[in-house]
Every structure is written in structure tokens, then in C-alpha cells.
Motif scaffolding. Structure first.
Motif, PDB file in Angstrom:
ATOM      1  N   LEU A 148       0.860  -1.186   0.000  1.00  0.00           N
ATOM      2  CA  LEU A 148       0.000   0.000   0.000  1.00  0.00           C
ATOM      3  C   LEU A 148       0.896   1.236   0.000  1.00  0.00           C
ATOM      4  O   LEU A 148       1.636   1.489   0.951  1.00  0.00           O
ATOM      5  CB  LEU A 148      -0.911  -0.001   1.229  1.00  0.00           C
ATOM      6  CG  LEU A 148      -1.928   1.144   1.318  1.00  0.00           C
ATOM      7  CD1 LEU A 148      -2.890   1.124   0.130  1.00  0.00           C
ATOM      8  CD2 LEU A 148      -2.720   1.060   2.629  1.00  0.00           C
ATOM      9  N   LEU A 149       0.848   1.988  -1.089  1.00  0.00           N
ATOM     10  CA  LEU A 149       1.589   3.242  -1.207  1.00  0.00           C
ATOM     11  C   LEU A 149       0.647   4.385  -0.871  1.00  0.00           C
ATOM     12  O   LEU A 149      -0.464   4.458  -1.413  1.00  0.00           O
ATOM     13  CB  LEU A 149       2.129   3.408  -2.631  1.00  0.00           C
ATOM     14  CG  LEU A 149       3.080   2.311  -3.116  1.00  0.00           C
ATOM     15  CD1 LEU A 149       3.445   2.524  -4.583  1.00  0.00           C
ATOM     16  CD2 LEU A 149       4.336   2.260  -2.271  1.00  0.00           C
ATOM     17  N   THR A 150       1.079   5.266   0.008  1.00  0.00           N
ATOM     18  CA  THR A 150       0.172   6.284   0.494  1.00  0.00           C
ATOM     19  C   THR A 150       0.782   7.677   0.412  1.00  0.00           C
ATOM     20  O   THR A 150       1.975   7.844   0.186  1.00  0.00           O
ATOM     21  CB  THR A 150      -0.239   5.990   1.957  1.00  0.00           C
ATOM     22  OG1 THR A 150      -1.206   6.964   2.375  1.00  0.00           O
ATOM     23  CG2 THR A 150       0.959   6.046   2.885  1.00  0.00           C
ATOM     24  N   ASP A 151      -0.090   8.675   0.577  1.00  0.00           N
ATOM     25  CA  ASP A 151       0.268  10.090   0.679  1.00  0.00           C
ATOM     26  C   ASP A 151       0.496  10.785  -0.660  1.00  0.00           C
ATOM     27  O   ASP A 151       1.024  11.896  -0.704  1.00  0.00           O
ATOM     28  CB  ASP A 151       1.486  10.306   1.587  1.00  0.00           C
ATOM     29  CG  ASP A 151       1.146  10.065   3.051  1.00  0.00           C
ATOM     30  OD1 ASP A 151       0.062  10.513   3.465  1.00  0.00           O
ATOM     31  OD2 ASP A 151       1.934   9.429   3.761  1.00  0.00           O
ATOM     32  N   CYS A 152       0.091  10.179  -1.769  1.00  0.00           N
ATOM     33  CA  CYS A 152       0.190  10.861  -3.054  1.00  0.00           C
ATOM     34  C   CYS A 152      -0.913  11.902  -3.192  1.00  0.00           C
ATOM     35  O   CYS A 152      -2.075  11.625  -2.903  1.00  0.00           O
ATOM     36  CB  CYS A 152       0.086   9.860  -4.203  1.00  0.00           C
ATOM     37  SG  CYS A 152       0.098  10.641  -5.835  1.00  0.00           S
ATOM     38  N   TRP A 153      -0.524  13.098  -3.643  1.00  0.00           N
ATOM     39  CA  TRP A 153      -1.480  14.171  -3.957  1.00  0.00           C
ATOM     40  C   TRP A 153      -1.561  14.227  -5.479  1.00  0.00           C
ATOM     41  O   TRP A 153      -0.787  14.915  -6.129  1.00  0.00           O
ATOM     42  CB  TRP A 153      -1.003  15.490  -3.351  1.00  0.00           C
ATOM     43  CG  TRP A 153      -1.990  16.605  -3.432  1.00  0.00           C
ATOM     44  CD1 TRP A 153      -2.148  17.495  -4.452  1.00  0.00           C
ATOM     45  CD2 TRP A 153      -2.972  16.957  -2.450  1.00  0.00           C
ATOM     46  NE1 TRP A 153      -3.162  18.381  -4.173  1.00  0.00           N
ATOM     47  CE2 TRP A 153      -3.689  18.071  -2.948  1.00  0.00           C
ATOM     48  CE3 TRP A 153      -3.306  16.429  -1.200  1.00  0.00           C
ATOM     49  CZ2 TRP A 153      -4.720  18.674  -2.230  1.00  0.00           C
ATOM     50  CZ3 TRP A 153      -4.347  17.031  -0.492  1.00  0.00           C
ATOM     51  CH2 TRP A 153      -5.034  18.137  -1.010  1.00  0.00           C
ATOM     52  N   LEU A 154      -2.504  13.478  -6.064  1.00  0.00           N
ATOM     53  CA  LEU A 154      -2.541  13.279  -7.504  1.00  0.00           C
ATOM     54  C   LEU A 154      -2.714  14.577  -8.296  1.00  0.00           C
ATOM     55  O   LEU A 154      -2.308  14.656  -9.457  1.00  0.00           O
ATOM     56  CB  LEU A 154      -3.687  12.332  -7.874  1.00  0.00           C
ATOM     57  CG  LEU A 154      -3.444  10.831  -7.673  1.00  0.00           C
ATOM     58  CD1 LEU A 154      -4.739  10.074  -7.918  1.00  0.00           C
ATOM     59  CD2 LEU A 154      -2.332  10.320  -8.570  1.00  0.00           C
ATOM     60  N   GLN A 155      -3.319  15.599  -7.674  1.00  0.00           N
ATOM     61  CA  GLN A 155      -3.538  16.841  -8.405  1.00  0.00           C
ATOM     62  C   GLN A 155      -2.226  17.499  -8.818  1.00  0.00           C
ATOM     63  O   GLN A 155      -2.170  18.261  -9.781  1.00  0.00           O
ATOM     64  CB  GLN A 155      -4.351  17.830  -7.555  1.00  0.00           C
ATOM     65  CG  GLN A 155      -5.701  17.316  -7.102  1.00  0.00           C
ATOM     66  CD  GLN A 155      -5.651  16.703  -5.715  1.00  0.00           C
ATOM     67  OE1 GLN A 155      -4.763  15.915  -5.414  1.00  0.00           O
ATOM     68  NE2 GLN A 155      -6.595  17.068  -4.853  1.00  0.00           N
ATOM     69  N   ASN A 156      -1.168  17.233  -8.059  1.00  0.00           N
ATOM     70  CA  ASN A 156       0.165  17.719  -8.400  1.00  0.00           C
ATOM     71  C   ASN A 156       0.863  16.616  -9.193  1.00  0.00           C
ATOM     72  O   ASN A 156       1.107  15.525  -8.674  1.00  0.00           O
ATOM     73  CB  ASN A 156       0.951  18.054  -7.135  1.00  0.00           C
ATOM     74  CG  ASN A 156       2.310  18.655  -7.428  1.00  0.00           C
ATOM     75  OD1 ASN A 156       3.120  18.062  -8.142  1.00  0.00           O
ATOM     76  ND2 ASN A 156       2.571  19.822  -6.874  1.00  0.00           N
ATOM     77  N   SER A 157       1.186  16.886 -10.447  1.00  0.00           N
ATOM     78  CA  SER A 157       1.706  15.819 -11.300  1.00  0.00           C
ATOM     79  C   SER A 157       3.097  15.367 -10.872  1.00  0.00           C
ATOM     80  O   SER A 157       3.525  14.272 -11.231  1.00  0.00           O
ATOM     81  CB  SER A 157       1.706  16.259 -12.765  1.00  0.00           C
ATOM     82  OG  SER A 157       2.478  17.426 -12.959  1.00  0.00           O
ATOM     83  N   GLY A 158       3.820  16.183 -10.091  1.00  0.00           N
ATOM     84  CA  GLY A 158       5.081  15.716  -9.531  1.00  0.00           C
ATOM     85  C   GLY A 158       4.860  14.584  -8.556  1.00  0.00           C
ATOM     86  O   GLY A 158       5.565  13.563  -8.578  1.00  0.00           O
ATOM     87  N   ASP A 159       3.873  14.749  -7.678  1.00  0.00           N
ATOM     88  CA  ASP A 159       3.505  13.677  -6.756  1.00  0.00           C
ATOM     89  C   ASP A 159       3.039  12.438  -7.523  1.00  0.00           C
ATOM     90  O   ASP A 159       3.383  11.302  -7.176  1.00  0.00           O
ATOM     91  CB  ASP A 159       2.368  14.155  -5.838  1.00  0.00           C
ATOM     92  CG  ASP A 159       2.856  14.561  -4.470  1.00  0.00           C
ATOM     93  OD1 ASP A 159       4.021  14.974  -4.360  1.00  0.00           O
ATOM     94  OD2 ASP A 159       2.074  14.481  -3.503  1.00  0.00           O
ATOM     95  N   ALA A 160       2.223  12.664  -8.554  1.00  0.00           N
ATOM     96  CA  ALA A 160       1.718  11.541  -9.342  1.00  0.00           C
ATOM     97  C   ALA A 160       2.848  10.791 -10.018  1.00  0.00           C
ATOM     98  O   ALA A 160       2.825   9.551 -10.100  1.00  0.00           O
ATOM     99  CB  ALA A 160       0.722  12.052 -10.386  1.00  0.00           C
ATOM    100  N   LEU A 161       3.857  11.516 -10.476  1.00  0.00           N
ATOM    101  CA  LEU A 161       4.988  10.857 -11.127  1.00  0.00           C
ATOM    102  C   LEU A 161       5.776  10.007 -10.132  1.00  0.00           C
ATOM    103  O   LEU A 161       6.269   8.924 -10.471  1.00  0.00           O
ATOM    104  CB  LEU A 161       5.894  11.895 -11.771  1.00  0.00           C
ATOM    105  CG  LEU A 161       6.957  11.354 -12.729  1.00  0.00           C
ATOM    106  CD1 LEU A 161       6.307  10.602 -13.882  1.00  0.00           C
ATOM    107  CD2 LEU A 161       7.826  12.474 -13.254  1.00  0.00           C
ATOM    108  N   ILE A 162       5.881  10.486  -8.897  1.00  0.00           N
ATOM    109  CA  ILE A 162       6.517   9.681  -7.852  1.00  0.00           C
ATOM    110  C   ILE A 162       5.743   8.375  -7.662  1.00  0.00           C
ATOM    111  O   ILE A 162       6.337   7.293  -7.554  1.00  0.00           O
ATOM    112  CB  ILE A 162       6.586  10.464  -6.538  1.00  0.00           C
ATOM    113  CG1 ILE A 162       7.595  11.613  -6.651  1.00  0.00           C
ATOM    114  CG2 ILE A 162       6.959   9.549  -5.372  1.00  0.00           C
ATOM    115  CD1 ILE A 162       7.578  12.569  -5.473  1.00  0.00           C
ATOM    116  N   ALA A 163       4.420   8.464  -7.631  1.00  0.00           N
ATOM    117  CA  ALA A 163       3.588   7.264  -7.468  1.00  0.00           C
ATOM    118  C   ALA A 163       3.801   6.294  -8.630  1.00  0.00           C
ATOM    119  O   ALA A 163       3.906   5.076  -8.433  1.00  0.00           O
ATOM    120  CB  ALA A 163       2.123   7.657  -7.360  1.00  0.00           C
TER     121      ALA A 163
END
Length: 400
Positions: free
Chosen positions: A22-37
């Protein structure tokens, strides 16, 4: 959970097999966070092809449809609850049944962001029984008593702690983490810089023409008004000054875009960009295009590397451009820019944001100097991405 396209948690159990990650704490609205995910998802699946990977993410309702390859559930603080709001029995059971819960990298674990519900939720997860890890984090200094206590409990129970800058390592140790267990890594997005298969994924996507970077020799400019810890609170004035500096530095057209736009109220850098353009003289407005709509994590990879000159007020566009050898400039006084310490890119981080300093900084990238290499610009920062990959691979293999 009915599959990768599911957008709501339906209280289903994990499927048979594992490990259950389970990967958590991604803020998908920010594409930098999404890219980390995306990067972490790929590493887990490459390490253990049979792994179940689920993302407990924010913003699923707004932009989750952009990521059909990610299986998603609501954020962990909604699943297990916090001291301010209850979770659900089904959500708690789901988290408890995970083999490992990884708080993904980013810069949210700093007091200026008031991440209290996330911290409280992570402590509850640690108490439920799954292994807990923090990876690719920027970790700030905390003086709020409950946050310090909760973070200490999380850090001392974590099976892996990987930070992306040296001050974060100091913070983790000050909060109680075992110094020998805290690794200095990098940003997980950089793991994609050495992953040739991501290019195949990008090529295979059917992307609308208005989301593709322009083929012209324009200057790429990322404007933002997001207030971050330690940052100039008047970001809109900085955006105005920066746009004028870029226009004055050459006669090339300018394309303005951002890794956080197109989601009103959550990611709306395009609004501040449009207002900055409206304040220009008419002769200059004709040279500027503001990109409309949301750009997702895959778009971020394309746009960050599409320009021979990139000036950015956002972190990830500058990081990815530098990894591609583009001598970008990052206009940001946020403490997380210590990420670049020890690299040539550190000299391209602009912390003072007056007109004269911005003019001088822009001329480091506009007109465009000769393209370099990621190794030359990022050096040890790029090399440390191997720490991220190895740590996550080892963790997943250990619970498989």
C-alpha cells in the motif's frame, strides 16, 4: 476493490497472493507527486511481478481517471481515521491486511503544510501491524508536541527511512530515528530517468494534441502562486517579474505551463499565469501561450524535457529538465532546494526573488546554453536515485 479503474473503495479484500503493498500520501492533483507514485509502482512490480500495489491517494475524484494503470483507494487518513475524524471498519481492515505501507516521497512532511491528519494516520497504521516505511521524503523540523510524538513513534517503528536531502536526515534523527537506518536518497521521479521502458509507455499513450509540447523553439516557463514553507508569500508578484524577465532575455516565444494546474481550488497555477499575461503590454502578450487544462504525471515527463530553455517556479519540472541535461533555472526559496546541494544545479536555484536577481538568473537559461548531461548537472543527486530503487526493491522482496 474491482480493479485498476475503480475510483471508490468498496470494502473488498486484497486478492490472493502478494506481497500486498500500500503506497500512500500521493497528492494526484500535483503531477510531480503523481509521477513519484508511477515510479514507485513500477519499481515494486519490477521487483516482484506478482505484487499487489494499491495507492491510497488524494485527488482520485478530480484526476484519478488519468491513471488507469494505478489501483487506487481513498487516502489512509480516511481509511483508518484520525483523532479529528473517524475512519471505517472496512478501511481499517484493508490497511491492517497490507504487508507493507509506504509513505511515498514528496515535501508534505513539514510543519508549514500542517500535515497533522497524515501524521496521525501514519501512527495509527504503525499500530495496526503492517510494516511501515517512509521513502523519498523531505522531512522538516517540528515543534508541535503531538506531531513530534507521533512522528517519533512512526520513525522508530519504520522498517525503512529514505530521505531526499541532508537536512531531512538530520530532522529524522532528531525526531528519534536510528541514525544508521536513515538513508540519504533522492527523488523517486529520478528513477525514471534511468528507466528506458518509460519511453515506450509514453509513446503508446493516445494523447490529445493540446497536451503535447510545442515543436517550436519557445522558452518553457513554469509559473506558480503556491505558498510553501519558507517561500516568498507574494508569489504572484514573483510570477509577474519572472515572466517579464524571460520575455526581456530573448525574442523567442514563451510557453507557460505548470505541474500543478487545471484543477480549480487544488491545482490552479494556470490562473496566476493567465493573470500575469494579462498584465503585460499587448506587444508582449502576443509572444506568450498559456497551456490550458491539467497536465498529468506522464505529461510532466514530456513537458519538462521538451524545451532547450526552462525556467521554473515548481520543483519537479526543474529536476526532470536537469536530469535530461537541460540547464534549467529553479526560482524557489523553499528549504527543500537543499536537495540540489553538491550538484551544479545548486547554482541554478534562485532563492532571492527581486527583479535584478531574477533577470540575472534567467540569463543562465535564456538564451539557451549548450545542452549538458544529467550527470553533469545533478551529479550525486542523480546517483542517489539508485538508493531509492534499491531500498524499495529490498523492502518489497523482504515481505514477498
Amino acid at each position: 476493490m474491482t480493479g485498476p479503474a475503480a475510483r471508490e473503495f468498496d470494502a473488498a479484500k486484497w486478492s490472493e497472493g502478494g506481497p500486498r503493498v500500500l503506497l500512500t500520501d500521493c497528492w494526484l492533483q500535483n503531477s510531480g507527486d503523481a509521477l513519484i507514485a508511477i515510479a514507485m509502482d513500477r519499481i515494486v512490480r519490477q521487483a516482484v511481478p506478482g505484487a499487489q500495489v494499491v495507492h491510497a491517494a488524494y485527488g482520485v475524484g478530480q484526476v484519478g481517471a488519468r491513471y488507469p494503470g494505478l489501483t487506487v483507494v481513498p487516502p489512509v487518513d480516511e481509511l483508518v481515521g484520525t483523532r479529528w475524524a473517524p475512519g471505517t471498519d472496512e478501511g481499517t481492515d484493508f490497511v491492517r491486511d497490507a504487508d507493507v505501507v509506504v509513505s511515498q516521497g514528496g515535501g508534505f512532511l513539514r510543519a508549514g503544510y500542517r500535515p497533522w491528519s497524515r501524521i496521525d494516520a501514519l501512527e495509527r497504521v504503525a499500530q495496526l501491524g503492517p510494516r511501515v516505511a517512509l521513502m523519498g521524503q523531505t522531512l522538516g523540523v517540528f515543534d508541535v508536541a503531538f506531531a513530534r510524538r507521533s512522528l517519533r513513534n512512526v520513525l522508530t517503528s519504520a522498517v525503512s527511512v529514505v530521505v531526499r536531502d541532508a537536512p531531512s536526515r538530520d530532522s529524522a534523527i532528531e525526531l528519534g530515528a536510528d541514525p544508521a537506518a536513515v538513508l540519504l536518497g533522492s527523488d523517486f521521479a529520478l528513477t525514471l530517468a534511468s528507466d528506458p521502458t518509460i519511453a515506450d509507455d509514453l509513446t503508446a499513450q493516445d494523447v490529445p494534441a493540446d497536451r503535447l509540447p510545442p515543436a517550436t523553439d519557445a522558452v518553457g516557463l513554469v509559473l506558480a502562486d503556491h505558498e510553501v514553507p519558507g517561500e516568498n508569500p507574494d508569489r504572484r508578484s514573483v510570477a509577474d517579474l519572472l515572466l517579464r524577465s524571460v520575455l526581456a532575455a530573448s525574442d523567442r516565444d514563451v510557453v507557460v505551463w505548470s505541474s500543478s494546474q487545471g484543477v480549480p481550488g487544488d491545482a490552479d497555477d494556470d490562473v496566476v499565469a493567465q493573470r500575469a499575461v494579462e498584465r503585460l503590454p499587448a506587444r508582449d502578450r502576443r509572444r506568450v501561450r498559456v497551456v490550458e487544462g491539467h497536465l498529468d504525471g506522464y505529461d510532466l515527463l514530456r513537458w519538462s524535457t521538451a524545451f532547450s530553455s526552462l525556467v521554473s517556479m515548481r520543483f519537479h519540472p526543474a529536476v526532470l529538465a536537469a536530469a535530461a541535461g537541460i540547464p534549467a533555472v529553479l526560482v524557489m526559496s523553499d528549504g527543500k532546494t537543499s536537495f540540489f546541494d553538491g550538484s551544479a544545479m545548486a547554482r541554478r536555484v534562485v532563492r532571492r526573488q527581486d527583479a535584478a536577481t531574477l533577470d540575472a538568473a534567467v540569463r543562465l537559461a535564456v538564451p539557451a546554453p549548450e545542452r549538458s548531461t544529467g550527470e553533469a548537472l545533478l551529479g550525486p543527486v542523480l546517483a542517489r536515485a539508485d538508493v531509492n530503487r534499491a531500498s524499495l526493491t529490498e523492502l518489497v522482496a523482504s515481505v514477498g
